[in-house]
Enzyme design. Sequence first.
Site, PDB file in Angstrom:
ATOM      1  N   GLU A  16      47.174  -3.521   2.016  1.00  0.00           N
ATOM      2  CA  GLU A  16      46.866  -3.513   3.440  1.00  0.00           C
ATOM      3  C   GLU A  16      48.094  -3.613   4.343  1.00  0.00           C
ATOM      4  OE1 GLU A  16      43.916  -3.138   5.060  1.00  0.00           O
ATOM      5  OE2 GLU A  16      42.961  -2.718   3.133  1.00  0.00           O
ATOM      6  N   SER A  38     -16.746 -15.844   4.444  1.00  0.00           N
ATOM      7  CA  SER A  38     -17.486 -17.031   4.010  1.00  0.00           C
ATOM      8  C   SER A  38     -16.595 -18.221   3.684  1.00  0.00           C
ATOM      9  CB  SER A  38     -18.351 -16.687   2.794  1.00  0.00           C
ATOM     10  OG  SER A  38     -19.354 -15.766   3.143  1.00  0.00           O
TER      11      SER A  38
END
Length: 689
Positions: A126, A392
């Site tokens: 880099e 139910s």
Amino acid sequence: MGRGRKGSERREPGFDATAKPADRASAGSDGPRAKRRRGAAYAVRRLLYWGFVIGLWLMIAVGGVLAFVAATLPPIQSLEIPRRPPSIEIVGLDGKTLATRGEWHGANVTLKDLPTHLPAAFLAIEDRRFYSHFGLDPVGLTRAVVSNVLRRSVAQGGSTLTQQLAKNLFLTQERTLWRKLQEVVLALWLERKFSKTEILELYLNRVYFGAGAYGVEAAAQRYFGKSARQVRIAEAAMLAGLVKSPSRLAPTRNPDAAERRARLVVAAMVSHGFITEAVAKAALAQPAHAVKVASNGSVNYIADWIMDVLDDLIGRFDADLVVETSIDPVLQAAAEKALTEELAQKGPKLDVAQGALVAMTPDGAVRALVGGRNYAESQFNRAVAAKRQPGSAFKAFVYLTALERGLTPETIREDKLIALKGWKPENYTKEYFGPVTLTQALAMSLNTVSVRLTLEAGPSAVARTAYRLGIASKLAPNPSLALGTSEVSVIELVSAYAPFANGGFALDSHVVERVRTTAGKTLYLRRSGPLGRIIEARHVAQMNAMMRETLRIGTAKQAQRAPWVAAGKTGTSQDFRDAWFVGYTAHLVTGVWIGNDDSSPTRKATGGGLPVDIWNRFMRSAHQGVAVAALPGLSGGPALASAGSAPANIPIPPAPIGGRPATPPSAPAPPTPSPSLDNWLLDKLFGRR
């Protein structure tokens, strides 16, 4: 005379007639050469002059532009290195990580903590002139410009590590000239304010490596399962290679590309003298490989849910947090497996695409929660956020209301057709049995009896019962409420069933036990304590006996294959859009919902079918090695508990599944709870009323 003098004074040198021929020849040859020499020198001087002038003006222009850019930034003297965003680690009962949220940061590391080859790998690929430039690298920048012009594209970058750090700390990722100029100004400021060592350390601790990992420590843990202090040369090279394109080069996503990039980094390390050829050869002989991370699929539903309510718990926070939960990883895995595999096997035949499951202890600790069949495909949490008709399964509140108004399990009601202003509720089987007991009616899920009981007590009374037990959603107080037509979430329905399993006491449904910083400071600790009785002991015993029969002779007979004492209720909504089963033992309350996200009808999927299968499979796993315990008010057998046979006070049964036994409540009146996430969950999500 004067005019003649002036003329003689201005006379130009001319041809000398008295000169010898040789002299004239010599004069003729030297003149042009001298002129050329004088002209060349003059041209060089002019070139140098104008070069200096242009360079000076260029420097002034660049300085002016940078000054203008600097003027648009916050005052340099007020700039500070921003704090990195906090990360949140969510852990289970065993203390192991379930999921992480926010940006995943490892601990900050210093250069002296790291092996020398790790920072060397970054410098080699880099910014090899990092220690000699002043924040900008003119050589590297020129090389990048030439390369990009030749290729007619942005093929190479000229940014230094300092510029990259400035971008990561202060700027966006947009690729514009203006942002680049800001980056230059900030890089110069960083170089002036910090030492090279400090800049390199900041870079290594802040750069993004993909997969949510920021900093070399987090990246090393994420990809290699080790600290950055322990990475080998090949692993360091792979990490350094990631910076160029973290998403594309991540070894978990593209291992071949990551390996090729790592080889380039190793070659650069050799080229710049960081390592020898022999060391490089040894490193390449053992290339880096990312470790496999176990999938935490359904746990993400829990993590998202926690993140939604974390701010209500501790407010604004800027420190890294650890959230300790009540989730049992073993039960969570079992729940996910039961739901996904049963849906995969039986869902297509029934035209069922989705499902959800919630399991909690009788005192409200959520042990497992699955919000859908596949988190990667859909992040919508159907266990918490979806509201569906319970059918139910809502009848438990109808029958409890009837018992509290003086009826008993042996009370007889007529099962026959009933008409209400054009509405004619029917039983699922279209069969009618005439006079039946309430126990039979609930076990067989007879709709006409539920409607009659709701009309007797009043729909508003039934709604109040549901609210008292934990339903938070709005309920329409009309006769159809008896058949579960008002929508609820899975987690609130499970929470509302929990009092039947704990002896009739209120509870704080919760998933968060403690929140602390990574440094160990406790920001929240759940306070447990009695909240008071909300169902009389004799009615708890009666309801448990009645819903026990649902598993023995009723709609959930498939669940009775389990060897432990259990009770529960099935539910199926109109047109078979939703199918439910909520069942419980003395140790665990579990609810299952299946259906489709668009509420389209299924192929006659009922609560007694696939939901029971999922429930039964999960509960078998959850109860392995757990002692059988009777439900409150029951002796462990199927015998019906009479209204007068229940003890005066029923303690909360032990809950050894994934936690410590619950403490029986000692006082009938609930204390005033302190503000907490659990109270918020109960009030906002689970509906304590």
